[in-house]
Structure formats: structure tokens, C-alpha cells
Design a protein around this motif. Structure first.
Motif, mmCIF file in Angstrom:
data_model
loop_
_atom_site.group_PDB
_atom_site.id
_atom_site.type_symbol
_atom_site.label_atom_id
_atom_site.label_comp_id
_atom_site.label_asym_id
_atom_site.label_seq_id
_atom_site.Cartn_x
_atom_site.Cartn_y
_atom_site.Cartn_z
ATOM 1 N N ASP A 1 79.118 -137.618 -7.076
ATOM 2 C CA ASP A 1 79.206 -137.549 -5.629
ATOM 3 C C ASP A 1 80.786 -137.597 -5.123
ATOM 4 O O ASP A 1 81.134 -137.778 -3.957
ATOM 5 N N ASP A 2 81.700 -137.932 -6.014
ATOM 6 C CA ASP A 2 83.208 -138.187 -5.592
ATOM 7 C C ASP A 2 83.726 -137.169 -5.057
ATOM 8 O O ASP A 2 83.320 -135.699 -5.156
ATOM 9 N N PHE A 3 84.510 -137.411 -3.951
ATOM 10 C CA PHE A 3 85.067 -136.389 -3.247
ATOM 11 C C PHE A 3 86.635 -136.725 -3.111
ATOM 12 O O PHE A 3 87.124 -137.701 -3.189
ATOM 13 N N ASN A 4 87.305 -135.636 -2.729
ATOM 14 C CA ASN A 4 88.866 -135.470 -2.627
ATOM 15 C C ASN A 4 89.139 -135.132 -1.139
ATOM 16 O O ASN A 4 89.179 -133.892 -0.759
ATOM 17 N N LEU A 5 89.585 -135.987 -0.329
ATOM 18 C CA LEU A 5 89.813 -135.767 1.218
ATOM 19 C C LEU A 5 91.178 -134.937 1.291
ATOM 20 O O LEU A 5 91.366 -134.131 2.137
ATOM 21 N N GLY A 6 91.739 -135.048 -0.024
ATOM 22 C CA GLY A 6 93.296 -134.080 0.026
ATOM 23 C C GLY A 6 92.896 -132.627 0.063
ATOM 24 O O GLY A 6 93.747 -131.786 0.097
ATOM 25 N N GLN A 7 91.564 -132.078 -0.447
ATOM 26 C CA GLN A 7 91.163 -130.866 -0.510
ATOM 27 C C GLN A 7 90.717 -130.432 0.693
ATOM 28 O O GLN A 7 90.368 -128.900 0.776
ATOM 29 N N LEU A 8 90.685 -131.053 1.718
ATOM 30 C CA LEU A 8 89.991 -130.593 3.018
ATOM 31 C C LEU A 8 90.824 -129.763 3.719
ATOM 32 O O LEU A 8 92.069 -130.254 3.877
ATOM 33 N N ILE B 1 94.265 -140.541 6.490
ATOM 34 C CA ILE B 1 95.662 -140.559 5.971
ATOM 35 C C ILE B 1 95.521 -139.380 4.975
ATOM 36 O O ILE B 1 96.595 -138.797 5.067
ATOM 37 N N GLU B 2 94.744 -139.617 4.041
ATOM 38 C CA GLU B 2 94.507 -138.561 2.960
ATOM 39 C C GLU B 2 94.429 -137.104 3.558
ATOM 40 O O GLU B 2 94.955 -135.975 2.704
#
Length: 264
Positions: free
Chosen positions: A161-168, A194-195
Motif C-alpha cells: 500500500d506504500d505511496f509516493n506523494l512526489g509522483q502526484l 510539502i512533498e
């Protein structure tokens, strides 16, 4: 009817919209099951309905979120809400988007040529908020905006379920509660905000806990609706809740931790 308020945009979009709402069930070819919330009279005056895909919190079901899902349908959105109690991967949410696009092209479907497949959003609660991020990132650009509600702090998030806000790469509205100190505390939401490299906003509802979004939707309804109207229906009055000098949300005493950046 507009509710009396010092914050007229929030009050306006807290009220039910002009569409009568129907609810139905749907099972796709892969066996994924959903609840559909949609305007009863689809396509009135040629209107094409934006699509929203919903993700439940852990062990949740759509009926626990009937307030917000009915509210959004009353403003002209068609919502496909996964019945899965574990939506953190975003897979069911992403499949729901594909299902609605397919139904829009199916002459045997009630949704045939009734949907705006260029105006798709994702939203979800807790584990489903993480699923919202993952579905959006993995949608190949189909999902145009995301609203993660009480998205858990990283300490609670494990694979897959891990996610990366920097990819939005789409505008995102983070929502949470001031009393949600354990799972999705406001400072964790600020770090996520902030990410995000592009357009984003953050609002924390004063007095709300982790599950306040359930049931009636409480104080969340106005600005969730305004955000989706702004992002997916081009509503300029709704936009003023988040963009301005200052935007209404930033003066609203019902909320704290307000922040916005790069919003169109």
C-alpha cells in the motif's frame, strides 16, 4: 437552500445539489463489486457527468460514507464506490475508473454517452486515501484530481500500500481532523502536502477525529464538494474557496492548518 454562515462558499456547497440521487450495485468482469451513486435523470440538458472513484477506510463499506457520496452525486457526479474493505493498493479504485469509461461506451448501459471521461477524480478515507494516491499515480493521466481524507502517517503504511506523494501530477486536496492525533495527525498531512511537487491544498477540520467523514460527512461536505466542482466542473465560485487573496478557506474558523500552492 444556502445555509446561514460567515463562509458562504462552504455553506452553499454543504447543501444538497440540484440532482436527485439513485443508488445501485455493479459487478465488473473481474468480479470487483461496487456501489454506484448517480443522478437519477442522467444527462439532463445534455450534461456530461464527471466520474469519481471512491476508496473505503480499512474494513469499511460505502454505506458508512453515504453522506459524502450522496452529496457529491447530488451535484452531478457519478461515483463508483468499491465495496472492498482493503483499498490501499488503489487497484479496485483504478478498475472502477476503467469500468465507468467502458460503460460510457456501452450502448446497452444506462451510462452510455452520459459521462465526461475527461473529468475523473479519486477520493477515499484512511487506507482508501492511500489508495486514492496510488490509483491517481497509476491511472496514466485518467484521474485529474485527488482528495485523500485522513491519509495515514507513513508509520502505518506498509507494502503493497506504500505511496509516493512526489509522483502526484494532478491537483490534490489533503483533508484531516484536528483530533486525529494517532493515525493521520495534521503535521503528517503537512509533510505530505510539502512533498507534492505541483498543485495542492491542505485543510484540517477543527474538532474532527479520524472517522468524522463517516455517516453524514459532517463539516467536510462543503469543501469536498467545492473542490470537485472547481476541479472537474470548472466552477469559478467554488474555486474562490481555495484561490484568492485570501481564499475563503483560509479565513474560515472551522478549519486550521490551511495551505495552498500552485493552484490554477
Amino acid at each position: 437552500m444556502m445555509l446561514p454562515s460567515n463562509y458562504p462558499i462552504e455553506a452553499y456547497y454543504s447543501s444538497a445539489g440540484p440532482w436527485v440521487v439513485s443508488i445501485g450495485n455493479y459487478t465488473d468482469a473481474s468480479g470487483n463489486t461496487y456501489v454506484l451513486f448517480y443522478p437519477t435523470q442522467l444527462g439532463t440538458n445534455g450534461f456530461k457527468h464527471p466520474i469519481l472513484t471512491w476508496g473505503n477506510g480499512s474494513y469499511g463499506v460505502p454505506s458508512q460514507y453515504s453522506g459524502v457520496l450522496n452529496q457529491l452525486a447530488s451535484w452531478g457526479f457519478v461515483i463508483i464506490a468499491s465495496t472492498s474493505p482493503t483499498t490501499g493498493t488503489g487497484n479496485e479504485m483504478q478498475a472502477g475508473v476503467q469500468d465507468m469509461i467502458s460503460l460510457n461506451s456501452d450502448s446497452a448501459s444506462m451510462f452510455y454517452n452520459q459521462l465526461n471521461t475527461d473529468a475523473i477524480g479519486a477520493l477515499g478515507h484512511s487506507q482508501g486515501a492511500g489508495g486514492t494516491v496510488r490509483a491517481t499515480v497509476n491511472s496514466g493521466g485518467l484521474i485529474k484530481t485527488a482528495v485523500p481524507i485522513s491519509i495515514p502517517a507513513q508509520i502505518w503504511v506498509k507494502q503493497p500500500d506504500d505511496f509516493n506523494l512526489g509522483q502526484l501530477a494532478v491537483p490534490v486536496l489533503f483533508l484531516g481532523g484536528s483530533n486525529d492525533w494517532l493515525i493521520a495527525p495534521p503535521w503528517a498531512l503537512l509533510e505530505y502536502y510539502i512533498e507534492v511537487p505541483g498543485a495542492a491544498a491542505l485543510l484540517v477540520l477543527n474538532g474532527a477525529d479520524h472517522n468524522t467523514i463517516q455517516g453524514s460527512g459532517g463539516g467536510y461536505l462543503g469543501y469536498i464538494t467545492a473542490w470537485m466542482m472547481y476541479q472537474l466542473q470548472g466552477d469559478q465560485y467554488a474555486r474562490d474557496a481555495f484561490v484568492g487573496d485570501p481564499p475563503e478557506a483560509n479565513t474560515n474558523s472551522n478549519w486550521s492548518w490551511q495551505a495552498e500552492k500552485n493552484l490554477p
